[in-house]
Design an enzyme around this catalytic site. Structure first.
Site, PDB file in Angstrom:
ATOM      1  N   ARG A 168       5.229  -8.176  -2.583  1.00  0.00           N
ATOM      2  CA  ARG A 168       4.118  -7.867  -1.682  1.00  0.00           C
ATOM      3  C   ARG A 168       4.225  -6.459  -1.081  1.00  0.00           C
ATOM      4  NH1 ARG A 168       0.884 -11.501   0.361  1.00  0.00           N
ATOM      5  NH2 ARG A 168       0.825 -10.406   2.347  1.00  0.00           N
ATOM      6  N   TRP A 214      -3.086  -7.453  -4.488  1.00  0.00           N
ATOM      7  CA  TRP A 214      -2.976  -6.302  -5.407  1.00  0.00           C
ATOM      8  C   TRP A 214      -1.594  -6.330  -6.061  1.00  0.00           C
ATOM      9  CZ3 TRP A 214       0.148  -2.067  -6.106  1.00  0.00           C
ATOM     10  CH2 TRP A 214      -0.381  -0.984  -6.831  1.00  0.00           C
ATOM     11  N   ASN A 237      -3.592  -6.177   0.161  1.00  0.00           N
ATOM     12  CA  ASN A 237      -2.381  -5.537  -0.377  1.00  0.00           C
ATOM     13  C   ASN A 237      -1.515  -6.532  -1.146  1.00  0.00           C
ATOM     14  OD1 ASN A 237      -3.312  -3.407   1.117  1.00  0.00           O
ATOM     15  ND2 ASN A 237      -1.620  -3.357   2.575  1.00  0.00           N
ATOM     16  N   ARG A 241     -14.578  -4.459   5.452  1.00  0.00           N
ATOM     17  CA  ARG A 241     -13.433  -5.313   5.143  1.00  0.00           C
ATOM     18  C   ARG A 241     -13.255  -5.334   3.642  1.00  0.00           C
ATOM     19  NH1 ARG A 241     -10.689 -10.339   7.889  1.00  0.00           N
ATOM     20  NH2 ARG A 241      -9.025 -10.539   6.375  1.00  0.00           N
ATOM     21  N   LEU A 266     -11.968  14.199  14.151  1.00  0.00           N
ATOM     22  CA  LEU A 266     -11.971  12.737  13.980  1.00  0.00           C
ATOM     23  C   LEU A 266     -11.091  12.038  15.029  1.00  0.00           C
ATOM     24  CD1 LEU A 266     -12.592  10.259  12.026  1.00  0.00           C
ATOM     25  CD2 LEU A 266     -10.383  10.776  10.982  1.00  0.00           C
ATOM     26  N   ARG A 317       4.835 -13.011   9.603  1.00  0.00           N
ATOM     27  CA  ARG A 317       5.181 -12.837   8.182  1.00  0.00           C
ATOM     28  C   ARG A 317       6.707 -12.786   8.022  1.00  0.00           C
ATOM     29  NH1 ARG A 317       0.576  -9.394   5.112  1.00  0.00           N
ATOM     30  NH2 ARG A 317      -1.153 -10.477   6.084  1.00  0.00           N
ATOM     31  N   ASP A 324      -7.511  -5.050   3.808  1.00  0.00           N
ATOM     32  CA  ASP A 324      -6.969  -6.337   3.350  1.00  0.00           C
ATOM     33  C   ASP A 324      -6.801  -6.343   1.835  1.00  0.00           C
ATOM     34  OD1 ASP A 324      -6.063  -8.923   3.517  1.00  0.00           O
ATOM     35  OD2 ASP A 324      -8.048  -9.826   3.663  1.00  0.00           O
ATOM     36  N   HIS A 331       1.673  -2.879  -0.011  1.00  0.00           N
ATOM     37  CA  HIS A 331       1.586  -2.087   1.225  1.00  0.00           C
ATOM     38  C   HIS A 331       1.864  -0.607   0.932  1.00  0.00           C
ATOM     39  CE1 HIS A 331       1.108  -5.814   3.259  1.00  0.00           C
ATOM     40  NE2 HIS A 331       2.371  -6.188   3.181  1.00  0.00           N
ATOM     41  N   SER A 382      -1.355  -8.535  15.839  1.00  0.00           N
ATOM     42  CA  SER A 382      -0.318  -9.196  16.640  1.00  0.00           C
ATOM     43  C   SER A 382       0.143 -10.488  15.960  1.00  0.00           C
ATOM     44  CB  SER A 382      -0.814  -9.449  18.062  1.00  0.00           C
ATOM     45  OG  SER A 382      -2.158  -9.829  18.062  1.00  0.00           O
ATOM     46  N   GLU A 383      -0.675 -11.012  15.039  1.00  0.00           N
ATOM     47  CA  GLU A 383      -0.285 -12.222  14.303  1.00  0.00           C
ATOM     48  C   GLU A 383       0.593 -11.893  13.085  1.00  0.00           C
ATOM     49  OE1 GLU A 383      -3.592 -11.676  15.268  1.00  0.00           O
ATOM     50  OE2 GLU A 383      -3.315 -12.997  16.998  1.00  0.00           O
ATOM     51  N   TRP A 407       3.333 -10.548  12.949  1.00  0.00           N
ATOM     52  CA  TRP A 407       4.763 -10.776  13.185  1.00  0.00           C
ATOM     53  C   TRP A 407       5.225 -12.079  12.554  1.00  0.00           C
ATOM     54  CZ3 TRP A 407       7.465  -6.779  14.860  1.00  0.00           C
ATOM     55  CH2 TRP A 407       6.876  -5.834  15.680  1.00  0.00           C
TER      56      TRP A 407
HETATM   57  C1  FPP Z   1      -3.451  -6.836   4.708  1.00  0.00           C
HETATM   58  O1  FPP Z   1      -3.146  -7.155   3.373  1.00  0.00           O
HETATM   59  C2  FPP Z   1      -2.806  -5.605   5.116  1.00  0.00           C
HETATM   60  C3  FPP Z   1      -1.882  -5.497   6.109  1.00  0.00           C
HETATM   61  C4  FPP Z   1      -1.410  -6.652   6.882  1.00  0.00           C
HETATM   62  C5  FPP Z   1      -1.266  -4.246   6.483  1.00  0.00           C
HETATM   63  C6  FPP Z   1      -2.034  -2.996   6.260  1.00  0.00           C
HETATM   64  C7  FPP Z   1      -1.046  -1.933   6.013  1.00  0.00           C
HETATM   65  C8  FPP Z   1      -1.205  -0.877   5.193  1.00  0.00           C
HETATM   66  C9  FPP Z   1      -2.459  -0.577   4.530  1.00  0.00           C
HETATM   67  C10 FPP Z   1      -0.079   0.055   4.905  1.00  0.00           C
HETATM   68  C11 FPP Z   1       0.545   0.693   6.090  1.00  0.00           C
HETATM   69  C12 FPP Z   1      -0.422   1.378   6.970  1.00  0.00           C
HETATM   70  C13 FPP Z   1      -0.230   2.561   7.569  1.00  0.00           C
HETATM   71  C14 FPP Z   1      -1.251   3.069   8.502  1.00  0.00           C
HETATM   72  C15 FPP Z   1       0.940   3.402   7.321  1.00  0.00           C
HETATM   73  P1  FPP Z   1      -2.412  -8.538   3.062  1.00  0.00           P
HETATM   74  O2  FPP Z   1      -0.952  -8.247   2.957  1.00  0.00           O
HETATM   75  O3  FPP Z   1      -2.775  -9.554   4.078  1.00  0.00           O
HETATM   76  O4  FPP Z   1      -3.020  -8.865   1.662  1.00  0.00           O
HETATM   77  P2  FPP Z   1      -3.305 -10.327   1.058  1.00  0.00           P
HETATM   78  O5  FPP Z   1      -4.363 -10.942   1.907  1.00  0.00           O
HETATM   79  O6  FPP Z   1      -3.776 -10.014  -0.329  1.00  0.00           O
HETATM   80  O7  FPP Z   1      -2.010 -11.082   1.071  1.00  0.00           O
END
Ligand code: FPP
Length: 258
Positions: free
Chosen positions: A32, A24, A21, A187, A130, A70, A19, A36, A65-66, A68
């Site tokens: 956003r 960041w 991204n 987390r 793994l 976004r 969580d 990612h 599943s939630e 989607w």
């Molecule tokens: C949550 O951060 C993260 C996600 C919904 C997606 C996770 C995806 C990746 C790490 C990249 C792609 C993964 C692979 C395996 C190729 P957020 O966007 O909810 O962050 P926020 O809470 O700060 O808005």
């Protein structure tokens, strides 16, 4: 940082909610999607560390599943990154001995992603390193509901005695069948939620929350979380050492007034 002990106290299964991204990216005045993109570097490093340390199972929450809900442009970017990761990283991941599995619904993803998933699972099926699982279009409640539907169908058709339904039988009908339950759930980004992740499987999982945002997370931070886990005492509902005496006749217990 305490060193990780590569002995029997290594967690068998680590699950991660990746969580932060979006935050960041916002901190850097970037869209956003940039968060990612940076998050994929973290995935790569953490998978390397997990294979290096000899972890048995690592499960990463890549798309719920939630998710989607976004904006379409963000969903599209995440799908694109998933494609890119599978195209670019799978050879290395499989070369490191990982056995890849994707848990979640496969009905909504594009057919090319579905076939990439199937290829990765097929090409890594013979590996015994793994167990690398990506939760993708995954929701814990739906996973349990699907298992309940399957068991109810079997009972209705007379193939299953409802009285024989045990927690082990339910576990065997989940996407994670065959994997040990997670010992440690990490987390990132400081949120104190489980977000519909592995709800059944985390009944006795130790939780480690770090304020670090996912794109800044690296293998070394996985090892820090494991070292923290190794200092914990797990009780599974029992009582641990040094947790006090048990009085045989509780009626003799007198509490001080006040
Ligand atoms: C949550 O951060 C993260 C996600 C919904 C997606 C996770 C995806 C990746 C790490 C990249 C792609 C993964 C692979 C395996 C190729 P957020 O966007 O909810 O962050 P926020 O809470 O700060 O808005």
């Amino acid at each position: 940082m305490a060193a990780v002990q590569r002995n029997e106290s290594l967690p068998r299964h680590v699950a991660i909610i990746m969580d932060g991204n979006g935050r960041w990216a916002r901190k850097r005045h970037l869209p956003r999607q940039a968060g990612h993109v940076a998050g994929v570097n973290a995935v790569r490093d953490v998978v390397r560390a997990a294979t290096d340390v000899g972890l048995e199972a690592l499960t990463l929450y890549a798309f719920s599943s939630e998710n989607w809900k976004r904006p379409a442009i963000e969903v599209g970017a995440l799908m694109g990154l998933f494609r890119l990761y599978f195209r670019k990283d799978m050879d290395e991941v499989i070369g490191r001995g990982a056995k890849v599995r994707i848990i979640g619904s496969r009905t909504r993803v594009d057919p090319d992603i579905r076939s990439m998933i199937e290829d990765a699972e097929r090409n890594s099926a013979g590996n015994n390193g793994l167990n690398l699982t990506f939760a993708f279009d995954y929701g814990g409640q739906e996973e349990i509901a699907a298992a309940a539907r399957e068991l109810a169908r079997a009972a209705k058709e007379g193939r299953l005695d409802p009285e024989s339904i045990t927690p082990e039988l339910v576990s065997s009908r989940l996407f994670t069948a065959g994997l040990p339950e997670p010992d440690l759930l990490i987390r990132t980004s400081g949120e104190m939620r489980v977000s519909n992740y592995l709800l059944w499987q985390i009944a006795y999982t130790e939780i480690f929350v770090t304020d670090r945002l996912w794109p800044d997370f690296r293998g070394i931070h996985l090892l820090e979380a494991i070292a923290d886990f190794q200092r914990r005492e797990r009780r599974f509902g029992g009582i641990g050492e040094g947790c006090g005496e048990v009085e045989e006749d509780p009626t003799r217990i007198k509490l001080a007034a006040g």
